[in-house]
Write a protein that holds these residues in place. Structure first.
Motif, PDB file in Angstrom:
ATOM      1  N   LYS A   1     -12.031  -1.029  -9.343  1.00 15.19           N
ATOM      2  CA  LYS A   1     -11.857   0.250  -8.671  1.00 15.19           C
ATOM      3  C   LYS A   1     -11.967   1.382  -9.846  1.00 15.19           C
ATOM      4  CE  LYS A   1      -6.947   1.306  -8.610  1.00 15.19           C
ATOM      5  NZ  LYS A   1      -7.017   2.559  -9.936  1.00 15.19           N
TER       6      LYS A   1
ATOM      7  N   GLU B   1      -9.189   8.757  -9.796  1.00 15.52           N
ATOM      8  CA  GLU B   1      -8.764   8.793  -8.472  1.00 15.52           C
ATOM      9  C   GLU B   1      -8.607  10.301  -8.029  1.00 15.52           C
ATOM     10  OE1 GLU B   1      -5.804   6.402  -6.933  1.00 15.52           O
ATOM     11  OE2 GLU B   1      -6.274   4.442  -8.134  1.00 15.52           O
TER      12      GLU B   1
ATOM     13  N   ASP C   1      -7.324   9.133  -0.181  1.00 19.09           N
ATOM     14  CA  ASP C   1      -6.984   7.773   0.254  1.00 19.09           C
ATOM     15  C   ASP C   1      -7.240   6.634  -0.989  1.00 19.09           C
ATOM     16  OD1 ASP C   1      -6.858   8.530   2.936  1.00 19.09           O
ATOM     17  OD2 ASP C   1      -8.898   8.474   3.238  1.00 19.09           O
ATOM     18  N   ALA C   2      -6.957   5.628  -0.861  1.00 22.32           N
ATOM     19  CA  ALA C   2      -6.935   4.651  -1.942  1.00 22.32           C
ATOM     20  C   ALA C   2      -8.598   4.431  -2.118  1.00 22.32           C
ATOM     21  CB  ALA C   2      -6.533   3.254  -1.424  1.00 22.32           C
TER      22      ALA C   2
ATOM     23  N   ASP D   1       2.405  -8.283  -3.564  1.00 16.81           N
ATOM     24  CA  ASP D   1       3.522  -7.418  -3.344  1.00 16.81           C
ATOM     25  C   ASP D   1       4.460  -7.470  -4.191  1.00 16.81           C
ATOM     26  OD1 ASP D   1       4.545  -9.654  -2.028  1.00 16.81           O
ATOM     27  OD2 ASP D   1       5.090  -8.783  -0.441  1.00 16.81           O
TER      28      ASP D   1
ATOM     29  N   LYS E   1       2.612   0.093  -4.995  1.00 21.86           N
ATOM     30  CA  LYS E   1       1.233  -0.266  -5.043  1.00 21.86           C
ATOM     31  C   LYS E   1       1.344  -1.941  -4.963  1.00 21.86           C
ATOM     32  CE  LYS E   1      -0.815   3.766  -7.291  1.00 21.86           C
ATOM     33  NZ  LYS E   1      -1.389   4.186  -8.339  1.00 21.86           N
ATOM     34  N   THR E   2       0.580  -2.361  -4.091  1.00 20.41           N
ATOM     35  CA  THR E   2       0.031  -3.947  -4.412  1.00 20.41           C
ATOM     36  C   THR E   2      -0.868  -4.061  -5.398  1.00 20.41           C
ATOM     37  OG1 THR E   2      -1.900  -3.722  -2.627  1.00 20.41           O
ATOM     38  CG2 THR E   2       0.574  -4.173  -1.764  1.00 20.41           C
TER      39      THR E   2
ATOM     40  N   ARG F   1      -3.665  -5.622  -4.762  1.00 19.37           N
ATOM     41  CA  ARG F   1      -5.222  -5.086  -4.163  1.00 19.37           C
ATOM     42  C   ARG F   1      -5.300  -3.629  -4.511  1.00 19.37           C
ATOM     43  NH1 ARG F   1      -3.244  -8.547  -0.119  1.00 19.37           N
ATOM     44  NH2 ARG F   1      -4.596 -10.679  -0.131  1.00 19.37           N
ATOM     45  N   ARG F   2      -4.229  -2.788  -3.942  1.00 20.42           N
ATOM     46  CA  ARG F   2      -4.323  -1.393  -4.296  1.00 20.42           C
ATOM     47  C   ARG F   2      -4.779  -0.849  -5.682  1.00 20.42           C
ATOM     48  NH1 ARG F   2      -5.120   2.931  -5.757  1.00 20.42           N
ATOM     49  NH2 ARG F   2      -4.109   4.804  -5.111  1.00 20.42           N
TER      50      ARG F   2
END
Length: 300
Positions: free
Chosen positions: A159, A165, A169-170, A224, A234-235, A237-238
C-alpha cells in the motif's frame, strides 16, 4: 556475492524509543536473548569493494559506523557506498537518505513512482543532483550495478506510505511501483530482499521457488498482535504486511517453495520472534527460518 544486514527491525527499531513493553525493556537491559536491532536495511557487494544499500533506514549513520566494510578508505573523504536501492517510500525506507547529504557521489535507484515521492519533497534536494544521480528502474528490467551485480525490481502487494494516505478509508492493497522487491544476482547466485509484502500471490510464489536466499517480511507474528497487546488499532493487513504465522502466513506460504535459505527481516518490536528464548522463535526455526540481526554476514 556478499550481504550484510545493517538493520533487521521494522519502523521504530527494537527497542522502540517510546515502548515500555516487556520485550523492549529486556532489550534496553542488554538481555542477550533480546538483541537490539536498528531499522531494516541490507548492504550487498559483488567484489567486497563497492557496496549497494537496499533501503536507507533512519538509523543509517549508526549502521555505517558499526559496519567496517562501509567505512571511508582513501583520501580525506570517500565511501565504498556506490548506490542506494529503494523498495518503497515509507519513512523507514527513505529517511536515511538525509544522512548521505555531504556531497558524496552515489546512484539512487528506485521506481519512477518512488522518485516522484522524493521529487515532491524539497528536503531531498540536499542530495545534490550534480553529485547524486537518480536512476529510474523500470519493473522487471534487470539493470547492471557496479561490482558485477545485477538488480531487478518487481512489484509485490503493498500500500502507499502512511504519510500519503488520504485519511479516509484504508488504502487498497495494490501490486504497483509503490512496493517492490529487490532481486540481486552475481550471475551465479541470487538473493531477494522483500521487507514489505501484504500477501503471497501465485506469481510471487513461482518467482521465489527454489531461490538461493530470501529476506522476507517478518513484521508481525499474528495479524492482530498489536491490537491484542494494546499497542495500536491496526492489524498487519491494514499496514500492508503478512503475518508470520497462521494458515495464510509467511511460513505456510513458503512451506513448499524449496527456498534454500529463508530469513525474516523487518520485525516489529511486538513480534516475539525477536526473543531468542520465545516459543515463537523455536517454531520459526523448526520451519527452517532464521531471524535477521544487525551485523549478520552472508556469503553466496
Amino acid at each position: 556475492m556478499q550481504a550484510v544486514v545493517l538493520g533487521a527491525a521494522a519502523g521504530g527499531g527494537f527497542p522502540q524509543w517510546n515502548s515500555n513493553a516487556a520485550p523492549c525493556r529486556r532489550a534496553r537491559t542488554h538481555d542477550p536473548s533480546a538483541q537490539s536491532r536498528t531499522q531494516a536495511s541490507l548492504a550487498v557487494s559483488g567484489d567486497g569493494e563497492r557496496w549497494f544499500l537496499l533501503n536507507a533506514a533512519p538509523d543509517l549513520r549508526q549502521q555505517i559506523g558499526q559496519t567496517p566494510c562501509l567505512h571511508p578508505r582513501e583520501g580525506l573523504r570517500s565511501s565504498p557506498i556506490a548506490g542506494v536501492v529503494l523498495t518503497g517510500g515509507d519513512v523507514d525506507v527513505i529517511a536515511g537518505l538525509l544522512t548521505l547529504r555531504e556531497r558524496q557521489p552515489f546512484t539512487l535507484l528506485a521506481t519512477d513512482r518512488i522518485h516522484g515521492v522524493l521529487d515532491a519533497n524539497p528536503i531531498f534536494e540536499v542530495l545534490a543532483r550534480d553529485i547524486v544521480s537518480r536512476q529510474v528502474v523500470p519493473l522487471g528490467q534487470p539493470v547492471a550495478l557496479d561490482s558485477g551485480l545485477t538488480l531487478e525490481l518487481f512489484a509485490v502487494p503493498g500500500k502507499v506510505p502512511l504519510y500519503l494516505e488520504d485519511g479516509s478509508d484504508a488504502p487498497p492493497i495494490e501490486v504497483s511501483e509503490t512496493t517492490v522487491a529487490a532481486a540481486v544476482s552475481d550471475g551465479r547466485r541470487s538473493l531477494f530482499f522483500i521487507p514489505g509484502c501484504a500477501t503471497m500471490t501465485p506469481a510471487l510464489a513461482e518467482r521465489l521457488r527454489g531461490a538461493d536466499l530470501v529476506f522476507f517480511d517478518g513484521t508481525l507474528w499474528q495479524d492482530d498482535e498489536m491490537v491484542r497487546a494494546g499497542l495500536g488499532p491496526k492489524t498487519g493487513r491494514r499496514m500492508g504486511h503478512m503475518s508470520v504465522s497462521g494458515p495464510e502466513g509467511v511460513m505456510a506460504a513458503f512451506r513448499d517453495l524449496d527456498v534454500r535459505r529463508k530469513i525474516f527481516i523487518h520485525m516489529n518490536n511486538s513480534n516475539p520472534i525477536l526473543l531468542d528464548d520465545s516459543p515463537e522463535r523455536a517454531e520459526a526455526a523448526a520451519a527452517g527460518w532464521e531471524v535477521a540481526h544487525d551485523g549478520m554476514e552472508i556469503a553466496l
